[in-house]
Design a protein around this motif. Structure first.
Motif: not given
Length: 229
Positions: A145-147, A160-165, A167-170
């Motif tokens: 995901l890229e914003e 940081a929230y995008v990166d956490d998302f 990592k979680y989904l993968n």
């Protein structure tokens, strides 16, 4: 010529000891269906705001090898691959009446490799082959995901929230790397050594169509009765 026509008419599409290669393309995939739903659900009531959604995908491509261990049962390997991107763009004014443009890209890659069994309903089929196929194996799926705001990446805190998302989904896909397909299929020859096939069911897509080719026969390579079908 008559002998050639007679040979084609009596050739078996599948028989014990033969091997088959297949290549095909699926439609519509689960991701394509999701993309279509999103496309028609993106609306805005604000006259000063605009929103646009696009989905671009490639695949799924299908590749398969099948070896007939009996007159009705075949075992082999099935694989497929699909790539895509969900793109959402928005233009609006924030509470301070500042004009904001944003863009979101959700990219995915999905590649499956499975062991597959085919059960053929017609023994020694000559004009049409009808079969049921079931496969299970490994699924490699990764997303990103890229914003962007105003053409630039979001600020570090939101990133940081995008990166956490991501990592979680993968991590979810890594924890459940299971691929399954289940289809009913049909093969029809277009010559002694090739033909077309059509399948419906689930194998990344609801349907697929493609070509098959026989690569061996029960007599083995370079034997007198060896053929490509």
């Amino acid at each position: 010529i008559c002998a050639s026509i007679s040979s084609i008419s009596h050739a078996q599409i599948v028989q014990k000891g033969t091997s088959t290669l297949q290549i095909g393309y699926g439609f519509p995939s689960a991701m394509q269906i999701v993309g279509s739903v999103f496309k028609y659900s993106v609306v805005t009531d604000d006259e000063e705001a605009s929103a646009e959604f696009k989905f671009k995908g490639l695949g799924p491509f299908h590749f398969r090898y099948d070896y007939m261990i009996g007159g009705r049962v075949g075992l082999g390997i099935s694989s497929n691959a699909e790539f895509g991107n969900f793109n959402f763009k928005a233009n609006y004014n924030d509470i301070d009446d500042n004009n904001i443009t944003s863009e979101t890209n959700f990219k995915y890659t999905s590649i499956n490799a499975m062991a597959r069994m085919n059960i053929h309903f017609i023994k020694e089929p000559k004009t049409i082959d009808i079969y049921y196929g079931f496969g299970v194996g490994y699924s490699y799926t990764r997303v990103n995901l890229e914003e962007k705001l105003g053409g630039n990446l979001v600020d570090p805190e939101n990133q940081a929230y995008v990166d956490d998302f991501n990592k979680y989904l993968n991590s979810v896909f890594k924890a459940l790397p299971i691929a399954i397909e289940e289809v009913f299929g049909l093969k029809a020859p277009i010559g002694q050594n090739a033909g077309i096939y059509f399948e419906i069911g689930y194998s990344k897509a609801l349907a697929q169509v493609g070509f098959f080719a026989k690569i061996g026969g029960p007599k083995g390579y370079k034997r007198d009765n060896w053929r490509w079908y």
